[in-house]
Scaffold this active site. Sequence first.
Site, mmCIF file in Angstrom:
data_model
loop_
_atom_site.group_PDB
_atom_site.id
_atom_site.type_symbol
_atom_site.label_atom_id
_atom_site.label_comp_id
_atom_site.label_asym_id
_atom_site.label_seq_id
_atom_site.Cartn_x
_atom_site.Cartn_y
_atom_site.Cartn_z
ATOM 1 N N ARG A 82 -2.510 -8.495 2.511
ATOM 2 C CA ARG A 82 -2.304 -7.767 1.255
ATOM 3 C C ARG A 82 -3.076 -8.436 0.124
ATOM 4 N NH1 ARG A 82 3.791 -6.635 -0.279
ATOM 5 N NH2 ARG A 82 3.684 -8.805 -0.941
ATOM 6 N N LYS A 184 -1.213 -6.188 -5.580
ATOM 7 C CA LYS A 184 -0.350 -7.102 -6.343
ATOM 8 C C LYS A 184 -1.166 -7.770 -7.450
ATOM 9 C CE LYS A 184 3.670 -9.797 -4.985
ATOM 10 N NZ LYS A 184 4.620 -9.073 -5.825
ATOM 11 N N GLU A 219 9.140 3.030 -7.380
ATOM 12 C CA GLU A 219 9.796 1.760 -7.032
ATOM 13 C C GLU A 219 10.312 1.136 -8.319
ATOM 14 O OE1 GLU A 219 7.191 -1.327 -5.596
ATOM 15 O OE2 GLU A 219 5.442 -0.405 -6.497
HETATM 16 N N1 PLP Z 1 7.209 -3.813 -5.101
HETATM 17 C C1 PLP Z 1 6.784 -4.646 -6.056
HETATM 18 C C2 PLP Z 1 6.282 -4.068 -7.322
HETATM 19 C C3 PLP Z 1 6.820 -6.034 -5.842
HETATM 20 O O1 PLP Z 1 6.394 -6.869 -6.795
HETATM 21 C C4 PLP Z 1 7.317 -6.526 -4.630
HETATM 22 C C5 PLP Z 1 7.345 -7.965 -4.366
HETATM 23 O O2 PLP Z 1 6.494 -8.513 -3.758
HETATM 24 C C6 PLP Z 1 7.757 -5.617 -3.664
HETATM 25 C C7 PLP Z 1 7.696 -4.277 -3.934
HETATM 26 C C8 PLP Z 1 8.289 -6.094 -2.354
HETATM 27 O O3 PLP Z 1 7.262 -6.518 -1.507
HETATM 28 P P1 PLP Z 1 7.531 -7.600 -0.373
HETATM 29 O O4 PLP Z 1 8.644 -7.063 0.455
HETATM 30 O O5 PLP Z 1 6.255 -7.660 0.370
HETATM 31 O O6 PLP Z 1 7.886 -8.857 -1.064
HETATM 32 C C1 COI Z 2 8.338 -10.897 -4.710
HETATM 33 O O1 COI Z 2 9.352 -10.363 -4.273
HETATM 34 O O2 COI Z 2 7.739 -11.787 -4.081
HETATM 35 C C2 COI Z 2 7.753 -10.522 -5.983
HETATM 36 O O3 COI Z 2 6.615 -10.812 -6.212
HETATM 37 C C3 COI Z 2 8.571 -9.804 -6.957
HETATM 38 C C4 COI Z 2 8.631 -10.483 -8.273
HETATM 39 C C5 COI Z 2 9.341 -9.562 -9.187
HETATM 40 C C6 COI Z 2 9.305 -11.809 -8.231
#
Ligand code: PLP
Ligand code: COI
Length: 340
Positions: A82, A184, A219
Amino acid sequence: MAKKEIDWSNIGFGYIKTDYRYVSNFKDGSWDEGTLTTDDMITLNECACVFQYAQTCFEGLKAYTTEDGHIVTFRPDLNAERMMNSAARLEMPQFPKERFIDAITKLVAANADFVPPYGSGATLYIRPYMFGTNPVIGVKPATEYQFRAFCTPVGPYFKGGAKPITIRVTDFDRAAPHGTGHVKAGLNYAMSLHAIVDAHKQGYDENMYLAATRTYVEETGGANFIFVTKDGTVVTPKSDSILPSITRRSILYVAEHYLGLKTEERPVPFTEVKDFAECGLCGTAAVISPVGKIVDHGNEICFPSGMEKMGPVIQKLYDTLTGIQMGHIEAPEGWIHVIK
Ligand code: PLP
Ligand code: COI
């Protein structure tokens, strides 16, 4: 070495400085070999691209102590991929996947005394990130970059731990169609700060963002949604402008293959939300946080699971996912990366 003296069970989601961080610099078209350092400060030119044009992206993953005393991370290959996609979208050089996994492994091993013990409720949050470092004043990408990764012990993202939270539907948009919502990029979070500060002022824990058409669920600022229908199907919104959560992808697999549940990944109209039995937020930081109530401009949607505890299906997903991460449920092939 002994574990650090930290009150593991009572820490929140904040920054605690650890001993080591990993740094690698990109110059003249290639990354250097990278190293661990104890220096937590960064000195950059005032005109560095990251300061002027926010050329930065990041990742988030966790290290866990398993029941049998190993230190592991969860699917770091997906974070590496990612981050490569984020870099490509922001015209940054990609930090190779094997290098990413090697950096994380070295970082966590060096900070092993900061990995919270099994059963403490805390985990080690790992934050890899990358930014343009050389001076840039015309709008163009930098030519020099730094990749860094630090880690910090964390507790629950939302105060109150596993207690259901209340969120509101916001009028702000998080991501434009064909924008950067699926990567991200730091900029996605900068523009969400006003909305989250305002949500907190109004007494809400988070914002639900809708798509630009204001009809479909996207989201929150830091997590994807999962819903459960009254007949037990797990539903997650599908959209090109949300972050492809690794937790959400893992939950869908767990729902189908471990719990025998039906799953659907599809656009979710906001009008359907009132019909769901359970709702939760999922992400590395959020893990699975139950949502008890969603407020849309004064109209309350109260899920039958209530404000006291997780609904039964979300609880099962939570137990299975965290069981896999903590090593007391067997993981699918390749999900667990053992550090030591
Ligand atoms: N959506 C957003 C905007 C996020 O910042 C995050 C955190 O990383 C997620 C979703 C969840 O992603 P993950 O499950 O890969 O941490
Ligand atoms: C994560 O879950 O790793 C994120 O980057 C989300 C953030 C709001 C802490």
